[in-house]
Write an enzyme that holds these catalytic residues in place. Structure first.
Site, PDB file in Angstrom:
ATOM      1  N   GLU A 280       2.970  18.382  13.682  1.00 28.02           N
ATOM      2  CA  GLU A 280       3.647  18.728  12.414  1.00 28.02           C
ATOM      3  C   GLU A 280       3.366  20.186  12.034  1.00 28.02           C
ATOM      4  O   GLU A 280       4.243  20.905  11.575  1.00 28.02           O
ATOM      5  CB  GLU A 280       3.216  17.788  11.280  1.00 28.02           C
ATOM      6  CG  GLU A 280       3.627  16.331  11.468  1.00 28.02           C
ATOM      7  CD  GLU A 280       5.124  16.157  11.626  1.00 28.02           C
ATOM      8  OE1 GLU A 280       5.884  16.868  10.944  1.00 28.02           O
ATOM      9  OE2 GLU A 280       5.539  15.317  12.447  1.00 28.02           O
ATOM     10  N   ASP A 361       5.391  20.142  20.237  1.00 28.08           N
ATOM     11  CA  ASP A 361       4.510  19.461  21.197  1.00 28.08           C
ATOM     12  C   ASP A 361       3.611  20.467  21.909  1.00 28.08           C
ATOM     13  O   ASP A 361       2.407  20.236  22.076  1.00 28.08           O
ATOM     14  CB  ASP A 361       5.335  18.706  22.248  1.00 28.08           C
ATOM     15  CG  ASP A 361       5.865  17.372  21.725  1.00 28.08           C
ATOM     16  OD1 ASP A 361       5.509  17.005  20.588  1.00 28.08           O
ATOM     17  OD2 ASP A 361       6.623  16.716  22.454  1.00 28.08           O
TER      18      ASP A 361
HETATM   19 ZN    ZN Z   1       8.471  16.778  15.316  1.00 30.35          ZN
END
Ligand code: ZN
Length: 420
Positions: A280, A361
């Site tokens: 996030e 990621d």
């Molecule tokens: Zn995401």
């Protein structure tokens, strides 16, 4: 264009979109059935056989439900536009206060709510039959009804002044109303981003700061380490409606905040939760929020310009039985029909979104010192949510805002390997 031609074009667009949607659903169903009894090796390594069986059943049930809803929705839209009920409503509500703009705003809201009524039984079925059958539903009929009432009141409380303001701009800005309208709408959007977590979310959910303890310390250390400097991390009681887990990010600048669903905290270990938070933070640090805002501003700009042009045109309103030159019907009709065109561009938007997911990621991998914590978290979330791990590539390209898990893991691991 003559009036009848406009309706023919709209029917053509409705049929074309429905055909594409049903074709994609059929492709996806075939793909899922193909792997029902023998999952690909990559998938077999992620989830146990029992979970794979369940997720296949869940995906097929959602596919059947989706197919019926799509056909029903297309029928409702065609009926709504062709039956003459909208011009009738416009004439009746417009008669209350001829020429007044609040009256026009009320018409738009009334028509939009009317259009939402036929879908209610489907929403009910989805929650209390489909989701319940697979153990996800936590909502009660009472909560479900309260949610709908609150949603409708909120739409009135927010939609009415905004629409009234937009429609009134013509009176003093003339042809340039839509430019001012864009300023008004975009300013309002920025305001809502700040107010939404404070004023709107608490109407539906309870938000509490993450309690003191090792998890909180761990997450704040991560937040400092990654340059996010969270002032608070909040937990939302998502479990009162659904067992699906999630985390999300709202706001910008000083108003940024991270919300974790309690379902997420229940399903993941501390390290996995940290990896999700790192992902996030990655969205924030890679500048995805301003990018999405700029995109949405550009779309609003184009949309308002289109509405202004369509309202002026001699064919758009009359094609649906409304008087030409009236702004309110043009707003409403644009709302009902623009999706028939934007549907074909959805793959583009989702492609950008998937690119952002890969970037977040990669950020999480770096922050966690390797891909494993995030991989473990994603696997757990996918298996608890019974995610479809073998979507048809075309289906995921069109609809998926997040990459399919196999692909996500491959990229997480691959780039980690080339780096070391
Ligand atoms: Zn995401």
């Amino acid at each position: 264009m003559a009036n009848a031609e406009v309706m023919f074009v709209v029917w053509g667009l409705i049929v074309a979109r429905l055909a594409a949607q049903l074709g994609l659903a059929a492709l996806n169903r075939r793909e899922v059935l193909r792997y029902a009894d023998n999952p690909p090796a990559a998938v077999a390594a992620m989830v146990d056989g029992e979970t794979h069986k369940k997720s296949t059943a869940y995906t097929l049930a959602k596919n059947r439900f989706g197919t019926v809803s799509l056909i029903f929705e297309a029928g409702v839209l065609a009926l709504l536009l062709a039956s003459g009920v909208l011009p009738w409503l416009f004439a009746h509500i417009g008669a209350w206060a001829p020429g007044a703009k609040w009256d026009d705003a009320l018409f738009i809201l009334a028509a939009a709510m009317l259009a939402g009524v036929p879908g209610l039984p489907f929403e009910w079925w989805e929650t209390f039959r489909l989701e319940a059958r697979f153990g996800f539903n936590q909502s009660t009929p009472r909560l479900w009804i309260m949610d709908r009432i609150k949603g409708a009141l909120l739409a009135l409380a927010i939609g009415f002044p905004v629409l009234w303001g937009l429609l009134s701009l013509v009176g003093w800005a003339g042809d340039a109303w839509w430019l001012w309208g864009f300023g008004l709408l975009f300013g309002f959007q920025l305001l809502m981003i700040v107010l939404y977590p404070r004023l709107i979310l608490p109407i539906f959910n309870k938000l509490t700061p993450l309690p003191e303890g090792p998890l909180r310390e761990r997450l704040f250390r991560l937040s400092d380490r990654t340059g996010f400097k969270a002032s608070t991390i909040e937990v939302m009681d998502g479990s009162k409606r659904s067992g699906h887990a999630n985390a999300f990010f709202t706001g910008f600048g000083r108003f940024r905040r991270i919300v974790l669903l309690d379902t997420l905290l229940n399903q993941l270990t501390e390290e996995e939760t940290e990896a999700v938070l790192a992902h996030e933070v990655g969205h924030y640090r890679r500048g995805h929020i301003p990018k999405m805002l700029a995109t949405s501003a550009a779309l609003q700009f184009a949309g308002l310009w289109a509405i202004a042009e369509l309202a002026k045109s001699g064919w758009f309103n009359p094609g649906f039985g409304f008087p030409a030159g009236e702004l309110a019907p043009a707003f409403l009709l644009f709302g009902f029909t623009s999706g028939l065109v934007t549907f074909w561009f959805a793959p583009l938007g989702n492609r950008v979104s998937r690119k952002h997911e890969f970037e977040a990621d990669a950020f999480a991998r770096e922050a966690m010192g390797g891909p494993e914590p995030l991989v473990a978290a994603l696997r757990k979330l996918a298996s608890k949510s019974l995610s479809n791990l073998t979507p048809h590539p075309l289906f995921s390209a069109v609809y998926y805002s997040h990459p399919a898990l196999v692909e996500r893991e491959r990229v997480l691991r691959e780039n980690a390997a080339t780096k070391s």
